[in-house]
Design a protein around this motif. Sequence first.
Motif, short mmCIF file in Angstrom:
data_model
loop_
_atom_site.label_atom_id
_atom_site.label_comp_id
_atom_site.label_asym_id
_atom_site.label_seq_id
_atom_site.Cartn_x
_atom_site.Cartn_y
_atom_site.Cartn_z
N UNK A 1 -52.38 58.76 36.43
CA UNK A 1 -52.35 60.13 35.90
C UNK A 1 -50.92 60.64 35.76
N UNK A 2 -49.93 59.76 35.95
CA UNK A 2 -48.51 60.14 35.91
C UNK A 2 -48.25 61.32 36.86
N UNK A 3 -48.98 61.32 37.97
CA UNK A 3 -49.00 62.48 38.85
C UNK A 3 -47.76 62.67 39.71
N UNK A 4 -47.57 63.90 40.14
CA UNK A 4 -46.53 64.24 41.11
C UNK A 4 -47.20 65.08 42.20
N UNK B 1 -40.48 58.68 47.04
CA UNK B 1 -41.80 58.39 47.63
C UNK B 1 -42.79 58.01 46.54
N UNK B 2 -42.77 58.79 45.45
CA UNK B 2 -43.71 58.53 44.35
C UNK B 2 -43.55 57.11 43.82
N UNK B 3 -42.28 56.74 43.62
CA UNK B 3 -42.03 55.40 43.05
C UNK B 3 -42.57 54.31 43.96
N UNK C 1 -44.27 62.70 36.22
CA UNK C 1 -43.29 61.67 36.59
C UNK C 1 -42.16 61.56 35.56
N UNK C 2 -42.50 61.68 34.28
CA UNK C 2 -41.45 61.45 33.28
C UNK C 2 -41.35 62.54 32.23
N UNK C 3 -42.08 63.62 32.39
CA UNK C 3 -42.02 64.70 31.40
C UNK C 3 -42.46 66.01 32.03
N UNK C 4 -42.27 67.08 31.24
CA UNK C 4 -42.71 68.40 31.70
C UNK C 4 -43.85 68.90 30.82
N UNK D 1 -34.98 65.30 38.58
CA UNK D 1 -36.01 64.78 39.50
C UNK D 1 -37.22 65.69 39.42
N UNK D 2 -38.43 65.15 39.27
CA UNK D 2 -39.62 66.03 39.17
C UNK D 2 -39.74 66.94 40.37
#
Length: 512
Positions: free
Chosen positions: A73-76, A503-505, A282-285, A261-262
């Motif tokens: 989900x490209x989640x943060x 941590x996410x990575x 993770x890679x966009x807003x 950084x997100x």
Amino acid sequence: MAHEKTFVIVGGGSSGWMTAAFLTSVFENTPHKFVLVESSEVPSIGVGEATVHSIRGFLAACKIEEGRFLLESAGTFKHGILFKDWNQVPEGATIGNQFFHSFEQYPQIAPEHMASHWINATLGGKNTERYDRWSGVQSILAAGGKCPKTWQDTAYQAPVPYSYHLDANKFAHFLKEVATARGVQHHVKHILDIKQDDRGNITSLVLEGGESIDGDFFFDCTGFASVLSRKLGATFKDMRYLLSCDRAVTIRVPFADENHAPRPYTTATARDIGWTFEIDLQARQGIGLVYSSDHAGAEEAERAIRRDFPQIPDDAELNHLRMQVGRLDRAWNKNCLALGLAAGFIEPLESTGLYMVETALRLFVDYLDLEVRETALSNRFNDIFNDLFDEAADFVFLHYYLSNRQDTPFWQDDRYNKQCPEQLRALLDLWEHKIPTDTDPTNQHLIFQSPSYAAILYGMGHLPKHVPQSVAHIPPEKSMEHLAQLQRIQKAAITSSPIHEEFLQKYTATFR
Ligand SMILES: Cc1cc2nc3c(=O)[nH]c(=O)nc-3n(C[C@H](O)[C@H](O)[C@H](O)COP(=O)(O)OP(=O)(O)OC[C@H]3O[C@@H](n4cnc5c(N)ncnc54)[C@H](O)[C@@H]3O)c2cc1C
């Protein structure tokens, strides 16, 4: 042994696929069948990217691995919401102009509530720092770009409650893969009509081309169209008398700076014609302006969001959305449950959209009896659902009601300045004398607990008239000592918490 039943879900947006993933988990190893139908003519809304912390329990109940969900989900992670500019305050004022609403409970450091000590120190002239500096550790972790989880925590666990930001389309797609792998039949067909038995229950759906799908229980996840519910004659409670925002303009953009950084929190900034959200994935807003059609048109909104976010490319097409503000009177009607936008919606200021879906699903399985059709069960479900929905509406309204902004017609709107729902008014009267506690509301069914109300009240500078009685005899200096104690805890939390992005990575790497 349960008799075989067929559950038919209409709609392939977040709510439809959440329903499919949840039901196939709850009814695992039963003979029940699950069917999901979505239309190729009606796209899903594709927004809805910030959640509240109960989503963790929901995903766990769906038997979904946390790391895989975050990857797919490209989640943060999300600690809460940073509110900016919801008040006009004198230059240099530190209280009232910006505040953080976290998911934390009141910290238990002193015998009395820390919120009372903050009021004591502030009214006693010893403190000038914002309430959220004292409300726990989460606002500090958020500001420091730290993760809510530590390396030792297992899935869905952490020292502080947390939620996620997610890509709405990827999330729905991920849940679709989960659900179809569990045997959910998926059809892409437009529903034209329903057939009902003599008691009004739906027996089948009539699809384009004349085909039909039979079922025992139906889920209306058709977005603002509420296709099945409207055919069943449900009535809609319009809530624009309370909340004026009924339009949004949104866009997904790459981060303005490639080293960005997100951020592990949502940002909600008050603007001249409404408010904007910023949600870092993770890679966009995801960016959006939520506004009222009573005070601005689409062109003005588009100019405003482009002005506020210069990173939006000039040639980028923006997504203009109309929002239907309010709810059905009966989300559960006959053998049909409306979920998501089909059941109701209020502006996404406190990220309550997906929350209402997961809560309704959990309640539904609790109040379901597939062997008999008992309206006492659906009546009780509807009472609880409506209470939760109405409280969410009151809580969002509170942000406007407490604001002292009067600088534009949007903020001068009578809705925000003159009226206040009775139940909320009664609570505000109490909170002129005491801090919010969970015994204050008369309504048992609440989304937001007392620390959330304290975050908004004190964040916006609405303190009680006097120091609460429980600490009135304590010198403000003593209250400041409790702050020092909390600061030591905050420092330890900052030291032990990993950097959010790192941590996410690592956390998602094992699922790549
Ligand atoms: C601007 C904005 C921001 C938001 N932000 C948040 C947020 O931060 N957090 C949050 O929790 N929520 C948020 N929401 C709410 C969130 O977007 C929704 O709750 C969520 O996406 C669920 O949508 P849905 O699945 O109910 O409807 P949709 O995504 O609209 O899906 C409707 C589905 O029904 C199908 N359908 C419709 N008619 C038919 C038919 N006749 N036959 C067959 N199929 C049909 C469509 O094909 C589609 O698949 C936001 C909403 C808006 C407008």
